[in-house]
Write a protein that holds these residues in place. Structure first.
Motif, PDB file in Angstrom:
ATOM      1  N   TYR A 113       0.837  -1.207   0.000  1.00  0.00           N
ATOM      2  CA  TYR A 113       0.000   0.000   0.000  1.00  0.00           C
ATOM      3  C   TYR A 113       0.867   1.250   0.000  1.00  0.00           C
ATOM      4  O   TYR A 113       0.639   2.186  -0.789  1.00  0.00           O
ATOM      5  CB  TYR A 113      -0.904  -0.033   1.233  1.00  0.00           C
ATOM      6  CG  TYR A 113      -1.921   1.078   1.334  1.00  0.00           C
ATOM      7  CD1 TYR A 113      -3.266   0.842   1.105  1.00  0.00           C
ATOM      8  CD2 TYR A 113      -1.540   2.378   1.683  1.00  0.00           C
ATOM      9  CE1 TYR A 113      -4.210   1.859   1.204  1.00  0.00           C
ATOM     10  CE2 TYR A 113      -2.465   3.405   1.775  1.00  0.00           C
ATOM     11  CZ  TYR A 113      -3.794   3.137   1.537  1.00  0.00           C
ATOM     12  OH  TYR A 113      -4.726   4.135   1.626  1.00  0.00           O
ATOM     13  N   ILE A 114       1.853   1.285   0.886  1.00  0.00           N
ATOM     14  CA  ILE A 114       2.718   2.458   0.981  1.00  0.00           C
ATOM     15  C   ILE A 114       3.515   2.647  -0.303  1.00  0.00           C
ATOM     16  O   ILE A 114       3.663   3.775  -0.803  1.00  0.00           O
ATOM     17  CB  ILE A 114       3.656   2.326   2.194  1.00  0.00           C
ATOM     18  CG1 ILE A 114       2.847   2.438   3.492  1.00  0.00           C
ATOM     19  CG2 ILE A 114       4.754   3.398   2.169  1.00  0.00           C
ATOM     20  CD1 ILE A 114       3.635   2.123   4.742  1.00  0.00           C
ATOM     21  N   ALA A 115       4.040   1.572  -0.849  1.00  0.00           N
ATOM     22  CA  ALA A 115       4.827   1.671  -2.082  1.00  0.00           C
ATOM     23  C   ALA A 115       3.993   2.229  -3.223  1.00  0.00           C
ATOM     24  O   ALA A 115       4.467   3.081  -3.993  1.00  0.00           O
ATOM     25  CB  ALA A 115       5.390   0.305  -2.450  1.00  0.00           C
ATOM     26  N   LEU A 116       2.741   1.772  -3.349  1.00  0.00           N
ATOM     27  CA  LEU A 116       1.883   2.225  -4.447  1.00  0.00           C
ATOM     28  C   LEU A 116       1.340   3.628  -4.218  1.00  0.00           C
ATOM     29  O   LEU A 116       1.230   4.418  -5.161  1.00  0.00           O
ATOM     30  CB  LEU A 116       0.722   1.241  -4.632  1.00  0.00           C
ATOM     31  CG  LEU A 116       1.098  -0.171  -5.090  1.00  0.00           C
ATOM     32  CD1 LEU A 116      -0.141  -1.061  -5.130  1.00  0.00           C
ATOM     33  CD2 LEU A 116       1.768  -0.128  -6.459  1.00  0.00           C
ATOM     34  N   ALA A 117       0.989   3.940  -2.970  1.00  0.00           N
ATOM     35  CA  ALA A 117       0.338   5.222  -2.690  1.00  0.00           C
ATOM     36  C   ALA A 117       1.313   6.350  -2.371  1.00  0.00           C
ATOM     37  O   ALA A 117       1.028   7.515  -2.667  1.00  0.00           O
ATOM     38  CB  ALA A 117      -0.646   5.057  -1.526  1.00  0.00           C
ATOM     39  N   LEU A 118       2.470   5.996  -1.781  1.00  0.00           N
ATOM     40  CA  LEU A 118       3.385   7.028  -1.304  1.00  0.00           C
ATOM     41  C   LEU A 118       4.740   7.006  -1.995  1.00  0.00           C
ATOM     42  O   LEU A 118       5.413   8.040  -2.060  1.00  0.00           O
ATOM     43  CB  LEU A 118       3.592   6.887   0.217  1.00  0.00           C
ATOM     44  CG  LEU A 118       2.325   6.901   1.082  1.00  0.00           C
ATOM     45  CD1 LEU A 118       2.691   6.677   2.542  1.00  0.00           C
ATOM     46  CD2 LEU A 118       1.565   8.212   0.912  1.00  0.00           C
ATOM     47  N   GLY A 119       5.182   5.845  -2.454  1.00  0.00           N
ATOM     48  CA  GLY A 119       6.468   5.774  -3.129  1.00  0.00           C
ATOM     49  C   GLY A 119       7.408   4.759  -2.516  1.00  0.00           C
ATOM     50  O   GLY A 119       7.144   4.180  -1.455  1.00  0.00           O
ATOM     51  N   VAL A 120       8.520   4.576  -3.194  1.00  0.00           N
ATOM     52  CA  VAL A 120       9.490   3.559  -2.789  1.00  0.00           C
ATOM     53  C   VAL A 120      10.186   3.924  -1.486  1.00  0.00           C
ATOM     54  O   VAL A 120      10.398   3.060  -0.618  1.00  0.00           O
ATOM     55  CB  VAL A 120      10.534   3.350  -3.912  1.00  0.00           C
ATOM     56  CG1 VAL A 120      11.637   2.401  -3.449  1.00  0.00           C
ATOM     57  CG2 VAL A 120       9.870   2.801  -5.162  1.00  0.00           C
ATOM     58  N   LEU A 121      10.573   5.191  -1.314  1.00  0.00           N
ATOM     59  CA  LEU A 121      11.318   5.574  -0.114  1.00  0.00           C
ATOM     60  C   LEU A 121      10.523   5.353   1.169  1.00  0.00           C
ATOM     61  O   LEU A 121      11.038   4.723   2.114  1.00  0.00           O
ATOM     62  CB  LEU A 121      11.793   7.024  -0.216  1.00  0.00           C
ATOM     63  CG  LEU A 121      12.627   7.545   0.966  1.00  0.00           C
ATOM     64  CD1 LEU A 121      13.865   6.673   1.198  1.00  0.00           C
ATOM     65  CD2 LEU A 121      13.022   9.003   0.741  1.00  0.00           C
ATOM     66  N   PRO A 122       9.278   5.829   1.277  1.00  0.00           N
ATOM     67  CA  PRO A 122       8.504   5.532   2.495  1.00  0.00           C
ATOM     68  C   PRO A 122       8.332   4.031   2.730  1.00  0.00           C
ATOM     69  O   PRO A 122       8.370   3.574   3.879  1.00  0.00           O
ATOM     70  CB  PRO A 122       7.152   6.203   2.232  1.00  0.00           C
ATOM     71  CG  PRO A 122       7.444   7.264   1.236  1.00  0.00           C
ATOM     72  CD  PRO A 122       8.533   6.711   0.369  1.00  0.00           C
ATOM     73  N   ALA A 123       8.160   3.262   1.636  1.00  0.00           N
ATOM     74  CA  ALA A 123       8.017   1.808   1.785  1.00  0.00           C
ATOM     75  C   ALA A 123       9.313   1.188   2.283  1.00  0.00           C
ATOM     76  O   ALA A 123       9.291   0.272   3.126  1.00  0.00           O
ATOM     77  CB  ALA A 123       7.608   1.182   0.450  1.00  0.00           C
ATOM     78  N   ALA A 165       7.003  10.775   2.651  1.00  0.00           N
ATOM     79  CA  ALA A 165       5.778  10.664   1.860  1.00  0.00           C
ATOM     80  C   ALA A 165       5.441  11.997   1.196  1.00  0.00           C
ATOM     81  O   ALA A 165       4.870  12.035   0.102  1.00  0.00           O
ATOM     82  CB  ALA A 165       4.617  10.210   2.745  1.00  0.00           C
ATOM     83  N   VAL A 166       5.807  13.093   1.861  1.00  0.00           N
ATOM     84  CA  VAL A 166       5.522  14.434   1.342  1.00  0.00           C
ATOM     85  C   VAL A 166       6.646  14.938   0.444  1.00  0.00           C
ATOM     86  O   VAL A 166       6.410  15.458  -0.649  1.00  0.00           O
ATOM     87  CB  VAL A 166       5.292  15.424   2.506  1.00  0.00           C
ATOM     88  CG1 VAL A 166       5.206  16.861   1.994  1.00  0.00           C
ATOM     89  CG2 VAL A 166       4.027  15.053   3.264  1.00  0.00           C
ATOM     90  N   THR A 167       7.885  14.789   0.914  1.00  0.00           N
ATOM     91  CA  THR A 167       9.017  15.406   0.217  1.00  0.00           C
ATOM     92  C   THR A 167       9.706  14.480  -0.775  1.00  0.00           C
ATOM     93  O   THR A 167      10.412  14.949  -1.664  1.00  0.00           O
ATOM     94  CB  THR A 167      10.065  15.882   1.232  1.00  0.00           C
ATOM     95  OG1 THR A 167      10.631  14.737   1.908  1.00  0.00           O
ATOM     96  CG2 THR A 167       9.427  16.817   2.270  1.00  0.00           C
ATOM     97  N   GLY A 168       9.540  13.175  -0.593  1.00  0.00           N
ATOM     98  CA  GLY A 168      10.241  12.221  -1.443  1.00  0.00           C
ATOM     99  C   GLY A 168      11.712  12.096  -1.114  1.00  0.00           C
ATOM    100  O   GLY A 168      12.482  11.489  -1.869  1.00  0.00           O
TER     101      GLY A 168
END
Length: 301
Positions: A113-123, A165-168
């Motif tokens: 979920y995190i990878a798809l919705a927020l990106g690789v770094l948060p995941a 999640a916000v800044t990448g």
């Protein structure tokens, strides 16, 4: 007929309640809050609702899975300690394999979920948190006080999840919030470990530092003292301003006072004072961050 329906419903409710309990909802909920606040501060108050919901939900799902797996791993220990004997696994309300499957599904689902919705770094940060928690902190608990120092890392990583999640990316602001979360946990865990020292001794947990009461008190004082200047860093970096810094100093001073009392006399009462002060300090600090972030946003409008 109504009685038969009630008898059918009650076991279902009990079963669902046991699974809910496995996720340690109080801890999971607070982790969701810390990730959400971190994202809000990183956005300087301009956090989009969808991003906020995805950050909070993804972090919550993954955290629930990690905490469920922790109860699976420590199921035998939990049957020995008085405070954990009523948990779902020691009482047989959930089987070990059911807990393993449930926890694994939640953790894996949360990571996807995190990878798809927020990106690789948060995941990746979420995965690192789970690995650190289960691969380092948990096995160290019966071996060394280093477990306490290591365990504060996954506890603080949700701040990085929300920020990235916000800044990448991970910048000085992210590290500042991580440091606050890290040093806050040390007196929190030390206070709790002293209160539960008999239970912990029973199962061989070594969460208190060697050297006796004075060593414990000194580490409580050191970590709470360090928190005060670290708590100013969001202001130095421009994410908050003077009202936050003043508030952080006041509540940090109160927290430090409880640590000094424990240093003078390490007792259940004083250790409990440190522990409960920690439960007040961090939520209040997060509230101050939100308040001052909003204040700066409104003053700039």
């Amino acid at each position: 007929m109504a009685q038969a329906d009630a008898q059918t419903t009650n076991p279902i409710r009990s079963r669902l309640g046991a699974y809910y309990e496995l996720t340690k909802p109080g801890i999971t909920g607070y982790v969701m809050v810390t990730a959400g606040v971190s994202a809000f501060v990183a956005s300087r108050g301009r956090l989009e609702l969808t991003l906020a919901m995805n950050t909070i939900a993804g972090t919550g799902i993954a955290t629930a899975g990690a905490l469920t797996l922790n109860q699976f791993v420590e199921r035998e220990v939990d049957t020995v300690m008085h405070r954990t004997q009523g948990r779902p696994l020691p009482t047989g309300r959930v089987s070990p394999m059911e807990a393993l499957g449930f926890g694994s599904a939640l953790l894996l689902g949360g990571l996807i979920y995190i990878a798809l919705a927020l990106g690789v770094l948060p995941a990746a940060i979420t995965a690192a948190s789970g690995l650190m928690y289960h691969g380092v902190y948990t096995p160290l608990k019966t071996r060394s006080y280093v477990a306490t120092l290591a365990g504060a890392i996954p506890g603080a990583l949700p701040m990085l999840i929300g920020w990235s999640a916000v800044t990448g990316s991970l910048d000085s602001g992210a590290l500042a919030l991580f440091a606050i979360g890290y040093f806050w946990q040390l007196p929190h865990v030390l206070g709790l470990a002293w209160i539960l020292r008999e239970d912990y001794t029973r199962v061989g947990f070594q969460l208190l530092p060697p050297g006796g009461d004075r060593s414990i008190g000194l580490q409580m004082v050191a970590s709470t003292a360090i928190l005060i200047p670290i708590s100013w860093t969001p202001t130095f970096l421009g994410f908050t301003a003077l009202p936050y810094a003043v508030g952080a100093t006041v509540i940090g001073g109160g927290f430090l006072a409880t640590a000094f009392r424990a240093l003078r006399e390490m007792s259940d009462e004083n250790a409990r004072g440190v522990f409960f002060a920690s439960l007040l300090y961090h939520p209040l600090l997060l509230f101050l961050m939100i308040f001052d972030t909003l204040r700066l946003l409104m003053s700039a409008a």
